[in-house]
Design a protein around this motif. Sequence first.
Motif, PDB file in Angstrom:
ATOM      1  N   LEU A 146      51.495  47.155  32.287  1.00 15.58           N
ATOM      2  CA  LEU A 146      51.129  45.855  31.731  1.00 15.58           C
ATOM      3  C   LEU A 146      49.651  45.598  31.989  1.00 15.58           C
ATOM      4  O   LEU A 146      49.098  46.006  33.013  1.00 15.58           O
ATOM      5  CB  LEU A 146      51.956  44.752  32.389  1.00 15.58           C
ATOM      6  CG  LEU A 146      53.456  44.763  32.140  1.00 15.58           C
ATOM      7  CD1 LEU A 146      54.120  43.660  32.944  1.00 15.58           C
ATOM      8  CD2 LEU A 146      53.764  44.622  30.673  1.00 15.58           C
ATOM      9  N   THR A 147      49.031  44.906  31.059  1.00 17.35           N
ATOM     10  CA  THR A 147      47.645  44.497  31.271  1.00 17.35           C
ATOM     11  C   THR A 147      47.642  43.296  32.228  1.00 17.35           C
ATOM     12  O   THR A 147      48.681  42.684  32.491  1.00 17.35           O
ATOM     13  CB  THR A 147      46.982  44.092  29.945  1.00 17.35           C
ATOM     14  OG1 THR A 147      47.675  42.961  29.414  1.00 17.35           O
ATOM     15  CG2 THR A 147      47.001  45.244  28.949  1.00 17.35           C
ATOM     16  N   ASP A 148      46.487  42.932  32.733  1.00 19.79           N
ATOM     17  CA  ASP A 148      46.389  41.793  33.646  1.00 19.79           C
ATOM     18  C   ASP A 148      46.849  40.504  32.966  1.00 19.79           C
ATOM     19  O   ASP A 148      47.510  39.669  33.580  1.00 19.79           O
ATOM     20  CB  ASP A 148      44.963  41.639  34.166  1.00 19.79           C
ATOM     21  CG  ASP A 148      44.600  42.748  35.147  1.00 19.79           C
ATOM     22  OD1 ASP A 148      45.524  43.282  35.797  1.00 19.79           O
ATOM     23  OD2 ASP A 148      43.399  43.068  35.260  1.00 19.79           O
ATOM     24  N   ALA A 149      46.515  40.338  31.697  1.00 21.56           N
ATOM     25  CA  ALA A 149      46.937  39.145  30.964  1.00 21.56           C
ATOM     26  C   ALA A 149      48.459  39.100  30.823  1.00 21.56           C
ATOM     27  O   ALA A 149      49.077  38.032  30.944  1.00 21.56           O
ATOM     28  CB  ALA A 149      46.279  39.112  29.585  1.00 21.56           C
ATOM     29  N   GLN A 150      49.085  40.267  30.591  1.00 23.84           N
ATOM     30  CA  GLN A 150      50.545  40.307  30.483  1.00 23.84           C
ATOM     31  C   GLN A 150      51.203  40.030  31.831  1.00 23.84           C
ATOM     32  O   GLN A 150      52.241  39.367  31.887  1.00 23.84           O
ATOM     33  CB  GLN A 150      50.995  41.674  29.952  1.00 23.84           C
ATOM     34  CG  GLN A 150      50.641  41.915  28.497  1.00 23.84           C
ATOM     35  CD  GLN A 150      50.907  43.349  28.075  1.00 23.84           C
ATOM     36  OE1 GLN A 150      50.801  44.274  28.875  1.00 23.84           O
ATOM     37  NE2 GLN A 150      51.249  43.529  26.796  1.00 23.84           N
TER      38      GLN A 150
END
Length: 181
Positions: A146-150
């Motif tokens: 997952l990305t940091d935003a996710q």
Amino acid sequence: MTPPILARRAGAPLLLLALSLLGGCASLQSSENNFLGVITPYRIDIVQGNVVTQEQAAQVKPGMSREQVRDILGSPMLADIFHADRWDYVFTIKRPGTEPQRRSVVAIFEKDQLKQLDAPALPSEREFVASISTTKASGKAPVLELTDAQKQALPRPARNESAPVEPAGAVRSYPPLEPAS
């Protein structure tokens, strides 16, 4: 009571009907081994032997001991007592949706030292994996992280205020191992 001759005549059409229905069951199978073109029976993968790839065969050099060859290629599929100086590594795989494969690698020893390795046309590890893959390659790699935003968008777990902060283990008392003197 029905006369026996009349009962036999009435049963003959039923027998013919049952036989024709049973004979028709074979025609419901299509050539692709599925029922009515929809239901496919489960077929297991049949894998036998040792997979030997180009990378493994490249590590094996003449003059190596049997133990060194075994460490690289694994135990041979066939080690014949009548041909003690020959190890056969045979690999076969039958998988639904792919072509059956069969490869044979022969290690010949002389006085417990490898004399030669006969390994015609071995695939690389990537080629082997691609050849047994039944999924269609889309060219796009799956996302594994997952990305940091996710991660920030994920819901936070609810805190339970009644639960103790520090986990408490069981309290036990044991008698001394040696008697006090």
